[in-house]
Design a protein around this motif. Structure first.
Motif, PDB file in Angstrom:
ATOM      1  N   ILE A   7      -0.217  98.267  21.918  1.00  0.00           N
ATOM      2  CA  ILE A   7      -1.557  97.667  21.920  1.00  0.00           C
ATOM      3  C   ILE A   7      -2.189  97.996  23.267  1.00  0.00           C
ATOM      4  O   ILE A   7      -1.558  97.840  24.316  1.00  0.00           O
ATOM      5  N   ASP A   8      -3.410  98.453  23.243  1.00  0.00           N
ATOM      6  CA  ASP A   8      -4.140  98.680  24.493  1.00  0.00           C
ATOM      7  C   ASP A   8      -4.283  97.332  25.198  1.00  0.00           C
ATOM      8  O   ASP A   8      -4.767  96.356  24.606  1.00  0.00           O
ATOM      9  N   MET A   9      -3.870  97.253  26.436  1.00  0.00           N
ATOM     10  CA  MET A   9      -3.897  95.993  27.177  1.00  0.00           C
ATOM     11  C   MET A   9      -5.301  95.405  27.244  1.00  0.00           C
ATOM     12  O   MET A   9      -5.471  94.189  27.302  1.00  0.00           O
ATOM     13  N   SER A  10      -6.317  96.253  27.180  1.00  0.00           N
ATOM     14  CA  SER A  10      -7.690  95.742  27.236  1.00  0.00           C
ATOM     15  C   SER A  10      -8.008  94.844  26.029  1.00  0.00           C
ATOM     16  O   SER A  10      -8.867  93.971  26.122  1.00  0.00           O
ATOM     17  N   VAL A  11      -7.305  95.042  24.936  1.00  0.00           N
ATOM     18  CA  VAL A  11      -7.502  94.174  23.765  1.00  0.00           C
ATOM     19  C   VAL A  11      -7.112  92.748  24.128  1.00  0.00           C
ATOM     20  O   VAL A  11      -7.849  91.797  23.845  1.00  0.00           O
ATOM     21  N   LEU A  12      -5.969  92.585  24.781  1.00  0.00           N
ATOM     22  CA  LEU A  12      -5.530  91.242  25.186  1.00  0.00           C
ATOM     23  C   LEU A  12      -6.424  90.688  26.291  1.00  0.00           C
ATOM     24  O   LEU A  12      -6.770  89.503  26.279  1.00  0.00           O
ATOM     25  N   LEU A  13      -6.790  91.521  27.251  1.00  0.00           N
ATOM     26  CA  LEU A  13      -7.599  91.049  28.378  1.00  0.00           C
ATOM     27  C   LEU A  13      -8.974  90.571  27.937  1.00  0.00           C
ATOM     28  O   LEU A  13      -9.580  89.716  28.595  1.00  0.00           O
ATOM     29  N   ASN A  14      -9.462  91.094  26.832  1.00  0.00           N
ATOM     30  CA  ASN A  14     -10.782  90.709  26.331  1.00  0.00           C
ATOM     31  C   ASN A  14     -10.714  89.735  25.158  1.00  0.00           C
ATOM     32  O   ASN A  14     -11.747  89.371  24.595  1.00  0.00           O
ATOM     33  N   ALA A  15      -9.509  89.296  24.821  1.00  0.00           N
ATOM     34  CA  ALA A  15      -9.335  88.352  23.714  1.00  0.00           C
ATOM     35  C   ALA A  15      -9.811  86.967  24.131  1.00  0.00           C
ATOM     36  O   ALA A  15      -9.813  86.603  25.307  1.00  0.00           O
ATOM     37  N   ARG A  16     -10.228  86.213  23.131  1.00  0.00           N
ATOM     38  CA  ARG A  16     -10.678  84.832  23.343  1.00  0.00           C
ATOM     39  C   ARG A  16     -10.255  84.013  22.130  1.00  0.00           C
ATOM     40  O   ARG A  16      -9.981  84.577  21.074  1.00  0.00           O
ATOM     41  N   LEU A  17     -10.230  82.708  22.284  1.00  0.00           N
ATOM     42  CA  LEU A  17      -9.845  81.837  21.176  1.00  0.00           C
ATOM     43  C   LEU A  17     -11.006  81.517  20.250  1.00  0.00           C
ATOM     44  O   LEU A  17     -10.803  81.240  19.074  1.00  0.00           O
ATOM     45  N   ALA A  18     -12.203  81.514  20.794  1.00  0.00           N
ATOM     46  CA  ALA A  18     -13.392  81.194  20.006  1.00  0.00           C
ATOM     47  C   ALA A  18     -14.535  82.081  20.478  1.00  0.00           C
ATOM     48  O   ALA A  18     -14.559  82.506  21.636  1.00  0.00           O
ATOM     49  N   PRO A  19     -15.485  82.362  19.603  1.00  0.00           N
ATOM     50  CA  PRO A  19     -16.584  83.261  19.965  1.00  0.00           C
ATOM     51  C   PRO A  19     -17.396  82.805  21.175  1.00  0.00           C
ATOM     52  O   PRO A  19     -17.922  83.634  21.914  1.00  0.00           O
ATOM     53  N   ASP A  20     -17.481  81.501  21.398  1.00  0.00           N
ATOM     54  CA  ASP A  20     -18.277  80.997  22.517  1.00  0.00           C
ATOM     55  C   ASP A  20     -17.434  80.671  23.753  1.00  0.00           C
ATOM     56  O   ASP A  20     -17.901  79.998  24.668  1.00  0.00           O
ATOM     57  N   GLN A  21     -16.219  81.171  23.780  1.00  0.00           N
ATOM     58  CA  GLN A  21     -15.313  80.901  24.895  1.00  0.00           C
ATOM     59  C   GLN A  21     -15.124  82.174  25.720  1.00  0.00           C
ATOM     60  O   GLN A  21     -15.212  83.288  25.193  1.00  0.00           O
ATOM     61  N   PHE A  22     -14.865  81.984  27.014  1.00  0.00           N
ATOM     62  CA  PHE A  22     -14.613  83.138  27.878  1.00  0.00           C
ATOM     63  C   PHE A  22     -13.339  83.863  27.460  1.00  0.00           C
ATOM     64  O   PHE A  22     -12.364  83.240  27.037  1.00  0.00           O
ATOM     65  N   PRO A  23     -13.295  85.191  27.656  1.00  0.00           N
ATOM     66  CA  PRO A  23     -12.077  85.963  27.377  1.00  0.00           C
ATOM     67  C   PRO A  23     -11.024  85.749  28.467  1.00  0.00           C
ATOM     68  O   PRO A  23     -11.289  85.136  29.506  1.00  0.00           O
ATOM     69  N   LEU A  24      -9.859  86.281  28.210  1.00  0.00           N
ATOM     70  CA  LEU A  24      -8.729  86.128  29.127  1.00  0.00           C
ATOM     71  C   LEU A  24      -9.084  86.522  30.557  1.00  0.00           C
ATOM     72  O   LEU A  24      -8.738  85.805  31.506  1.00  0.00           O
TER      73      LEU A  24
END
Length: 170
Positions: free
Chosen positions: A33-50
């Motif tokens: 998995i490209d690490m950027s996928v995890l770094l930009n993941a968030r739990l909810a659309p209105d929440q900040f990413p990792l």
């Protein structure tokens, strides 16, 4: 107590955050998995990413200590431009190094310090209120959210990773 809560505890939690991020890197590598996928993941659309969760956790720790000791002008400034795990690791390391520059004596008047921020529109908290009702909850919130984002995305992290080493006695 202010030194232990704002420096010792924040440093421990930032090290735990780094450990969790290291596990996420190994996970991404093993799953291709490209690490950027995890770094930009968030739990909810209105929440900040990792990435932003890590930035805010670092800012909370450094600015909490700086405001409690009336040394805001000496706090390191970050542009919030991190986009890689290596850059986030550097930010955590820089923050931990800054926290290590404080001495217990720096917190002698922390309890009664008037602490404010621009967004509080002239209102303030005492140092005790600031530490107990803003700094620590905010620090834990953003580190917990970073943990939850990674856990939600399959990274094998658990409570022991979040809590870190415990000073058990025999």
């Amino acid at each position: 107590m202010y030194f232990q809560l704002s420096i010792t505890q924040a440093t421990k939690m930032l090290h735990n955050l780094q450990h969790i991020l290291d596990k996420s890197s190994a996970y991404a590598l093993s799953k291709k998995i490209d690490m950027s996928v995890l770094l930009n993941a968030r739990l909810a659309p209105d929440q900040f990413p990792l990435i932003r969760q890590v930035q805010i956790a670092c800012d909370t720790a450094k600015l909490g200590a700086a405001r409690l000791t009336n040394q805001v002008e000496h706090a390191p400034k970050h542009a919030d431009g991190e986009s890689t795990l290596e850059q986030l690791t550097q930010r955590i390391n820089d923050t931990v190094a800054y926290l290590a520059s404080f001495k217990e004596a720096d917190f002698a008047s922390a309890a009664t310090q008037h602490v404010s921020q621009p967004r509080w529109e002239g209102k303030y908290l005492t140092g005790e209120e600031f530490l107990m009702q803003h700094v620590l909850p905010n620090l834990y919130f953003h580190i917990t959210t970073a943990y939850a984002i990674l856990r939600h995305n399959g990274v094998d992290v658990g409570k022991k990773d979040y809590l870190g080493a415990m000073p058990y006695k025999v």
